[in-house]
Enzyme design. Sequence first.
Site, PDB file in Angstrom:
ATOM      1  N   TYR A 152      55.546  92.997  30.958  1.00 44.43           N
ATOM      2  CA  TYR A 152      54.314  93.794  30.906  1.00 44.43           C
ATOM      3  C   TYR A 152      54.502  95.121  31.662  1.00 44.43           C
ATOM      4  O   TYR A 152      54.201  96.196  31.151  1.00 44.43           O
ATOM      5  CB  TYR A 152      53.136  93.004  31.501  1.00 44.43           C
ATOM      6  CG  TYR A 152      51.927  93.872  31.722  1.00 44.43           C
ATOM      7  CD1 TYR A 152      51.158  94.324  30.656  1.00 44.43           C
ATOM      8  CD2 TYR A 152      51.565  94.286  33.012  1.00 44.43           C
ATOM      9  CE1 TYR A 152      50.062  95.155  30.862  1.00 44.43           C
ATOM     10  CE2 TYR A 152      50.479  95.106  33.221  1.00 44.43           C
ATOM     11  CZ  TYR A 152      49.729  95.538  32.148  1.00 44.43           C
ATOM     12  OH  TYR A 152      48.654  96.374  32.355  1.00 44.43           O
ATOM     13  N   LYS A 179      54.559  99.315  30.436  1.00 46.69           N
ATOM     14  CA  LYS A 179      53.792 100.437  31.000  1.00 46.69           C
ATOM     15  C   LYS A 179      54.729 101.575  31.395  1.00 46.69           C
ATOM     16  O   LYS A 179      54.460 102.743  31.119  1.00 46.69           O
ATOM     17  CB  LYS A 179      52.964  99.975  32.209  1.00 46.69           C
ATOM     18  CG  LYS A 179      51.823  99.055  31.849  1.00 46.69           C
ATOM     19  CD  LYS A 179      50.772  99.772  30.997  1.00 46.69           C
ATOM     20  CE  LYS A 179      49.708  98.851  30.466  1.00 46.69           C
ATOM     21  NZ  LYS A 179      48.838  99.433  29.445  1.00 46.69           N
ATOM     22  N   SER A 206      49.338 101.415  35.024  1.00 44.33           N
ATOM     23  CA  SER A 206      48.972 100.350  35.953  1.00 44.33           C
ATOM     24  C   SER A 206      49.768 100.461  37.245  1.00 44.33           C
ATOM     25  O   SER A 206      50.928 100.905  37.241  1.00 44.33           O
ATOM     26  CB  SER A 206      49.287  99.005  35.284  1.00 44.33           C
ATOM     27  OG  SER A 206      49.239  97.964  36.212  1.00 44.33           O
TER      28      SER A 206
HETATM   29  P1  NAD Z   1      41.356  94.054  27.599  1.00 46.99           P
HETATM   30  O1  NAD Z   1      42.297  93.046  27.056  1.00 46.99           O
HETATM   31  O2  NAD Z   1      40.007  93.626  28.004  1.00 46.99           O
HETATM   32  O3  NAD Z   1      41.186  95.259  26.562  1.00 46.99           O
HETATM   33  C1  NAD Z   1      42.203  95.655  25.690  1.00 46.99           C
HETATM   34  C2  NAD Z   1      41.581  95.820  24.325  1.00 46.99           C
HETATM   35  O4  NAD Z   1      42.597  96.240  23.404  1.00 46.99           O
HETATM   36  C3  NAD Z   1      40.997  94.508  23.760  1.00 46.99           C
HETATM   37  O5  NAD Z   1      39.708  94.751  23.238  1.00 46.99           O
HETATM   38  C4  NAD Z   1      41.968  94.110  22.645  1.00 46.99           C
HETATM   39  O6  NAD Z   1      41.309  93.423  21.609  1.00 46.99           O
HETATM   40  C5  NAD Z   1      42.496  95.461  22.215  1.00 46.99           C
HETATM   41  N1  NAD Z   1      43.843  95.444  21.628  1.00 46.99           N
HETATM   42  C6  NAD Z   1      44.970  94.861  22.104  1.00 46.99           C
HETATM   43  N2  NAD Z   1      46.004  95.093  21.269  1.00 46.99           N
HETATM   44  C7  NAD Z   1      45.517  95.856  20.257  1.00 46.99           C
HETATM   45  C8  NAD Z   1      46.092  96.411  19.089  1.00 46.99           C
HETATM   46  N3  NAD Z   1      47.383  96.235  18.777  1.00 46.99           N
HETATM   47  N4  NAD Z   1      45.305  97.143  18.264  1.00 46.99           N
HETATM   48  C9  NAD Z   1      43.995  97.327  18.551  1.00 46.99           C
HETATM   49  N5  NAD Z   1      43.390  96.818  19.624  1.00 46.99           N
HETATM   50  C10 NAD Z   1      44.159  96.083  20.478  1.00 46.99           C
HETATM   51  O7  NAD Z   1      42.114  94.767  28.805  1.00 46.99           O
HETATM   52  P2  NAD Z   1      41.539  95.769  29.896  1.00 46.99           P
HETATM   53  O8  NAD Z   1      41.511  95.054  31.198  1.00 46.99           O
HETATM   54  O9  NAD Z   1      40.344  96.453  29.399  1.00 46.99           O
HETATM   55  O10 NAD Z   1      42.765  96.777  29.968  1.00 46.99           O
HETATM   56  C11 NAD Z   1      42.785  97.962  29.209  1.00 46.99           C
HETATM   57  C12 NAD Z   1      44.112  98.656  29.443  1.00 46.99           C
HETATM   58  O11 NAD Z   1      44.271  98.895  30.845  1.00 46.99           O
HETATM   59  C13 NAD Z   1      45.318  97.831  29.008  1.00 46.99           C
HETATM   60  O12 NAD Z   1      46.273  98.699  28.441  1.00 46.99           O
HETATM   61  C14 NAD Z   1      45.831  97.252  30.309  1.00 46.99           C
HETATM   62  O13 NAD Z   1      47.213  97.016  30.257  1.00 46.99           O
HETATM   63  C15 NAD Z   1      45.509  98.366  31.279  1.00 46.99           C
HETATM   64  N6  NAD Z   1      45.338  97.889  32.654  1.00 46.99           N
HETATM   65  C16 NAD Z   1      44.494  96.842  32.907  1.00 46.99           C
HETATM   66  C17 NAD Z   1      44.363  96.383  34.204  1.00 46.99           C
HETATM   67  C18 NAD Z   1      43.503  95.174  34.519  1.00 46.99           C
HETATM   68  O14 NAD Z   1      43.758  94.497  35.499  1.00 46.99           O
HETATM   69  N7  NAD Z   1      42.480  94.883  33.734  1.00 46.99           N
HETATM   70  C19 NAD Z   1      45.052  96.993  35.258  1.00 46.99           C
HETATM   71  C20 NAD Z   1      45.883  98.073  34.957  1.00 46.99           C
HETATM   72  C21 NAD Z   1      46.026  98.510  33.638  1.00 46.99           C
HETATM   73  C1  WQD Z   2      45.282  89.411  42.795  1.00 49.94           C
HETATM   74  C2  WQD Z   2      45.592  88.579  44.020  1.00 49.94           C
HETATM   75  C3  WQD Z   2      47.181  86.799  43.655  1.00 49.94           C
HETATM   76  C4  WQD Z   2      44.679  84.406  41.025  1.00 49.94           C
HETATM   77  C5  WQD Z   2      47.684  92.041  38.051  1.00 49.94           C
HETATM   78  C6  WQD Z   2      48.792  92.725  37.327  1.00 49.94           C
HETATM   79  C7  WQD Z   2      48.611  94.215  37.461  1.00 49.94           C
HETATM   80  C8  WQD Z   2      47.213  94.648  37.023  1.00 49.94           C
HETATM   81  C9  WQD Z   2      46.166  93.886  37.735  1.00 49.94           C
HETATM   82  C10 WQD Z   2      47.332  95.112  34.679  1.00 49.94           C
HETATM   83  C11 WQD Z   2      47.073  88.245  44.145  1.00 49.94           C
HETATM   84  C12 WQD Z   2      45.820  86.253  44.041  1.00 49.94           C
HETATM   85  C13 WQD Z   2      45.138  85.403  41.849  1.00 49.94           C
HETATM   86  C14 WQD Z   2      44.444  83.110  41.571  1.00 49.94           C
HETATM   87  C15 WQD Z   2      45.112  83.938  43.723  1.00 49.94           C
HETATM   88  N1  WQD Z   2      46.983  94.391  35.642  1.00 49.94           N
HETATM   89  N2  WQD Z   2      45.349  85.179  43.177  1.00 49.94           N
HETATM   90  N3  WQD Z   2      44.656  82.936  42.912  1.00 49.94           N
HETATM   91  O1  WQD Z   2      48.623  90.269  40.452  1.00 49.94           O
HETATM   92  O2  WQD Z   2      47.517  92.078  41.832  1.00 49.94           O
HETATM   93  O3  WQD Z   2      47.782  92.385  39.435  1.00 49.94           O
HETATM   94  O4  WQD Z   2      46.410  92.484  37.551  1.00 49.94           O
HETATM   95  O5  WQD Z   2      47.976  96.111  34.711  1.00 49.94           O
HETATM   96  O6  WQD Z   2      49.586  94.765  36.665  1.00 49.94           O
HETATM   97  O7  WQD Z   2      50.032  92.332  37.882  1.00 49.94           O
HETATM   98  O8  WQD Z   2      46.157  90.762  40.185  1.00 49.94           O
HETATM   99  O9  WQD Z   2      44.121  89.437  39.928  1.00 49.94           O
HETATM  100  O10 WQD Z   2      46.329  88.415  39.239  1.00 49.94           O
HETATM  101  O11 WQD Z   2      45.862  88.785  41.649  1.00 49.94           O
HETATM  102  O12 WQD Z   2      45.307  83.711  44.917  1.00 49.94           O
HETATM  103  O13 WQD Z   2      44.065  82.159  40.873  1.00 49.94           O
HETATM  104  O14 WQD Z   2      44.916  87.331  43.896  1.00 49.94           O
HETATM  105  O15 WQD Z   2      48.191  86.083  44.274  1.00 49.94           O
HETATM  106  O16 WQD Z   2      47.390  88.293  45.491  1.00 49.94           O
HETATM  107  P1  WQD Z   2      47.629  91.319  40.564  1.00 49.94           P
HETATM  108  P2  WQD Z   2      45.574  89.305  40.157  1.00 49.94           P
END
Ligand code: NAD
Ligand code: WQD
Length: 335
Positions: A148, A152, A124
């Site tokens: 979190y 990562k 991430s």
């Molecule tokens: P999500 O929560 O929608 O998907 C994660 C999935 O993993 C879910 O279906 C959940 O049920 C499953 N899961 C969690 N813990 C588990 C376990 N111990 N065993 C089996 N299954 C498990 O999240 P997402 O947005 O699809 O994110 C996927 C990956 O990408 C995550 O690792 C997240 O940290 C990373 N990521 C997400 C974002 C984002 O903003 N969505 C950004 C950067 C990185």
């Molecule tokens: C985006 C922007 C908020 C909600 C997070 C994790 C990052 C990655 C993606 C997993 C920011 C603003 C948000 C609201 C707002 N996830 N905001 N009102 O914080 O960039 O990233 O999700 O890895 O690790 O930190 O994403 O969608 O929470 O926020 O104004 O109700 O929207 O301040 O500027 P962020 P976000």
Amino acid sequence: MSILITGGAGYIGSHTCVELLNDGREIIIADNFSNSKPKVLETIKELTGRSFRFYEADICDKSALERIFSENEITEVIHFAGYKAVAESVKFPLKYYHNNVCGSLVLLEVMNAFNCKNLVFSSSATVYGMPENVPVSEDSSLFTLNPYGQTKLMIENICRDLCDSDGDWSVTLLRYFNPVGAHESGRLGEDPNGIPNNLMPIILQAAKGKIPELNVFGNDYSTPDGTCIRDYIHVVDLAKGHIAALSAMKKGAEVYNLGTGKGYSVLEIIEAFKRTNSVELPYKIAPRRPGDAARCWSLPSKAERELGWKAELGIERMCADSWRFAELKMSDADS
Ligand code: NAD
Ligand code: WQD
């Protein structure tokens, strides 16, 4: 020969499964539904016309993973499974370290034991913390602000150590920026269990009238309109990035930014959403959210150069596809 997708029922995982199946790959999904619903699996099958094996399994459960590896010939793993809510990770750090770090360790141990040494990991942009300079490239300095983010970075480091210790391992670390959007059918999208934390799911709730208004966290940042700037990327582009990563795998650990390279402020996203979907979106300016960086967007050129991948879908598609999914899902929930 199959690809194991951990967390394949989740938001990014389910879209990646669709792209993999459409690309003719054999997949197996393992998920414990801690943040997803079983119905997603049927939707993936209906959208692709293809079938796959599914295991309801927790990646922390070693014997469950051993069973999956012994019953299938798995050549690669795409590892999405993990918890992702930043604020929750501050409140319950042990829960996050256990699920994300211990779960990944168990997975790596089982992969090692079954001689499956090809991994794509969901990292991430959170590992860049509060970037001093934008755009951020893969060698920008790393800094984490919450448990979190720590998980990562810890998993990235574990993967690097593993590759250093054994030249047979190939690990691709993909640092996603801000995934939004949904499958164009409107049938797959971000559907978390519980209250959403990220901007787009909250926008959808405000536009639907499920919450009175969106809180814009701060308008006094050093950005042109005072609100924070992020690199929003369509989840289908992100999903395609995983196929590119699988095709380009090489020995050792490699890291890639998956972003568009373009930043939008919160107010720009609100305007784009209203304009694209011709809807009202009530919002108010609220205090800053602790831990938010003013600016964060990617330099995505390494992925373009080495993976042959580039994000193609713009902000209108992100807004339109998110809204289509919300309309279908929320009318489902109402009926
Ligand atoms: P999500 O929560 O929608 O998907 C994660 C999935 O993993 C879910 O279906 C959940 O049920 C499953 N899961 C969690 N813990 C588990 C376990 N111990 N065993 C089996 N299954 C498990 O999240 P997402 O947005 O699809 O994110 C996927 C990956 O990408 C995550 O690792 C997240 O940290 C990373 N990521 C997400 C974002 C984002 O903003 N969505 C950004 C950067 C990185
Ligand atoms: C985006 C922007 C908020 C909600 C997070 C994790 C990052 C990655 C993606 C997993 C920011 C603003 C948000 C609201 C707002 N996830 N905001 N009102 O914080 O960039 O990233 O999700 O890895 O690790 O930190 O994403 O969608 O929470 O926020 O104004 O109700 O929207 O301040 O500027 P962020 P976000």
